[in-house]
Design an enzyme around this catalytic site. Structure first.
Site, PDB file in Angstrom:
ATOM      1  N   ASP A 157      60.934  57.811 -32.699  1.00  0.00           N
ATOM      2  CA  ASP A 157      62.224  57.151 -32.452  1.00  0.00           C
ATOM      3  C   ASP A 157      63.101  57.385 -33.680  1.00  0.00           C
ATOM      4  O   ASP A 157      62.779  56.900 -34.771  1.00  0.00           O
ATOM      5  CB  ASP A 157      61.966  55.654 -32.224  1.00  0.00           C
ATOM      6  CG  ASP A 157      63.230  54.886 -31.875  1.00  0.00           C
ATOM      7  OD1 ASP A 157      64.337  55.353 -32.219  1.00  0.00           O
ATOM      8  OD2 ASP A 157      63.108  53.805 -31.273  1.00  0.00           O
ATOM      9  N   ASN A 198      70.379  65.884 -31.956  1.00  0.00           N
ATOM     10  CA  ASN A 198      70.838  65.878 -30.561  1.00  0.00           C
ATOM     11  C   ASN A 198      70.558  64.553 -29.859  1.00  0.00           C
ATOM     12  O   ASN A 198      71.278  64.176 -28.927  1.00  0.00           O
ATOM     13  CB  ASN A 198      70.146  67.033 -29.807  1.00  0.00           C
ATOM     14  CG  ASN A 198      70.249  66.886 -28.319  1.00  0.00           C
ATOM     15  OD1 ASN A 198      71.278  67.171 -27.716  1.00  0.00           O
ATOM     16  ND2 ASN A 198      69.180  66.397 -27.692  1.00  0.00           N
ATOM     17  N   TYR A 236      80.418  53.901 -27.549  1.00  0.00           N
ATOM     18  CA  TYR A 236      79.955  55.300 -27.536  1.00  0.00           C
ATOM     19  C   TYR A 236      80.981  56.194 -28.237  1.00  0.00           C
ATOM     20  O   TYR A 236      80.635  57.006 -29.094  1.00  0.00           O
ATOM     21  CB  TYR A 236      79.740  55.757 -26.100  1.00  0.00           C
ATOM     22  CG  TYR A 236      79.227  57.173 -25.965  1.00  0.00           C
ATOM     23  CD1 TYR A 236      77.895  57.472 -26.241  1.00  0.00           C
ATOM     24  CD2 TYR A 236      80.071  58.209 -25.572  1.00  0.00           C
ATOM     25  CE1 TYR A 236      77.415  58.775 -26.119  1.00  0.00           C
ATOM     26  CE2 TYR A 236      79.603  59.507 -25.448  1.00  0.00           C
ATOM     27  CZ  TYR A 236      78.268  59.789 -25.721  1.00  0.00           C
ATOM     28  OH  TYR A 236      77.798  61.077 -25.599  1.00  0.00           O
ATOM     29  N   ALA A 274      83.286  55.415 -30.413  1.00  0.00           N
ATOM     30  CA  ALA A 274      83.342  55.149 -31.857  1.00  0.00           C
ATOM     31  C   ALA A 274      82.129  55.728 -32.565  1.00  0.00           C
ATOM     32  O   ALA A 274      82.229  56.230 -33.686  1.00  0.00           O
ATOM     33  CB  ALA A 274      83.443  53.640 -32.104  1.00  0.00           C
ATOM     34  N   LYS A 324      80.543  58.416 -31.713  1.00  0.00           N
ATOM     35  CA  LYS A 324      80.706  59.868 -31.812  1.00  0.00           C
ATOM     36  C   LYS A 324      81.818  60.217 -32.814  1.00  0.00           C
ATOM     37  O   LYS A 324      81.734  61.233 -33.508  1.00  0.00           O
ATOM     38  CB  LYS A 324      80.982  60.461 -30.429  1.00  0.00           C
ATOM     39  CG  LYS A 324      79.775  60.392 -29.486  1.00  0.00           C
ATOM     40  CD  LYS A 324      78.556  61.133 -30.047  1.00  0.00           C
ATOM     41  CE  LYS A 324      77.407  61.226 -29.048  1.00  0.00           C
ATOM     42  NZ  LYS A 324      76.230  61.948 -29.592  1.00  0.00           N
TER      43      LYS A 324
END
Ligand SMILES: NC(=O)c1ccc[n+]([C@@H]2O[C@H](COP(=O)([O-])OP(=O)(O)OC[C@H]3O[C@@H](n4cnc5c(N)ncnc54)[C@H](OP(=O)(O)O)[C@@H]3O)[C@@H](O)[C@H]2O)c1
Length: 252
Positions: free
Chosen positions: A62, A89, A153, A155, A157
């Site tokens: 994780d 990724n 999401y 923010a 990225k």
């Protein structure tokens, strides 16, 4: 003649069991990598990818935990201790309406999409080939595309885009390049695992294909050539760059 672009190179792809990461891991393996360590929380998808190519090594880890980043560092050490390419990724998506916010979901998205890559970069830095190492981050056009219920999401990225540029500046003197790709809507499990219904997913993909100049959503195979291209040692003058691959959506 077989492609040996990544011959003798050791590569880590986080989230390599599914979607874009799976395709990228297999692309590196097919281009001659000595090892491609793929990580994720579930062993089954990792084992399925590893069964497709002998260079692929599955490691359950994780990225949002110290134990996970330690396990990835141990896997790199086991392959000789030098890492040529690190692909951040692994990522998660979830809707976060501001009038009905689940704080745990916001934290989860930042832990996986932002803290994971930053902390894993630091942990693996002693192993990254210097000079010559490469980091490629899978960001998203969401960093630059405002949409309702996606603020966490988006923010996350946008934060990782900023990390790409800062890390490129900081690691440039060590001869380590840092770049990113920013995909648009790509056919992978991420929306389903993020809790969207099949109907909603179909609606989003139809809307995307209707609006995007390329008139379709993307597939992992649209993204991976750009990941391997950025990591290719011959492209040594490209760093701090984030390449948009979105069928033209951001141009609309
Ligand atoms: N598909 C799109 O439309 C799209 C668009 C733009 C950007 N992206 C980005 O592309 C990247 C790959 O996503 P994808 O679309 O290929 O979706 P995906 O198939 O769901 O891949 C995400 C991968 O990340 C892994 N992962 C999630 N949380 C993790 C954690 N805490 N630790 C380790 N691994 C973890 C998952 O494996 P486990 O569940 O087994 O951990 C999974 O293999 C993500 O960063 C995503 O934000 C996707």
């Amino acid at each position: 003649m077989s492609d040996k672009t990544f011959a003798e190179q050791h590569i880590v792809v986080t989230g390599g069991g599914t979607g874009i990461g799976r395709a990228a891991a297999l692309a590196f393996a097919e281009q001659g990598a000595a090892s491609v360590t793929i990580t994720g929380r579930r062993s089954e998808p990792l084992d399925e990818v590893a069964a497709l190519h002998p260079a692929v090594i599955p490691v359950v880890a994780d990225v949002a935990t110290d134990a996970g980043t330690d396990a990835i560092a141990a896997a790199v050490q086991a392959r000789g201790g030098t890492l040529d390419v690190l692909v951040h990724n692994a990522g998660v998506f979830g809707l976060t309406p501001l009038d009905d916010l689940d704080p745990a979901d916001v934290r989860r998205q930042f832990e996986v999409n932002v803290f994971g890559p930053i902390l894993l970069t630091a942990k693996l830095l002693p192993h990254l080939r210097s000079p010559g190492g490469n980091i490629v981050v899978v960001s998203s056009i969401s960093a630059r595309l405002a949409a309702p219920h996606q603020s966490a999401y988006a923010a996350s990225k946008a934060a990782i885009d900023s990390f790409i540029r800062s890390a490129a500046v900081e690691l440039g003197p060590k001869g380590i390049r840092v770049n990113g790709v920013a995909p648009g809507n790509v056919q992978t499990p991420i929306l389903a695992t993020g809790g969207l219904s099949p109907e909603k997913i179909t609606q989003w993909r139809t809307n995307y294909a209707t609006k995007a100049p390329a008139a379709r959503i993307g597939h992992p195979a649209d993204i991976t050539p750009w990941i391997t291209h950025l990591a290719n040692p011959t492209n040594s003058w490209v760093t701090g760059e984030i390449i948009t691959i979105d069928g033209g959506m951001l141009a609309t």
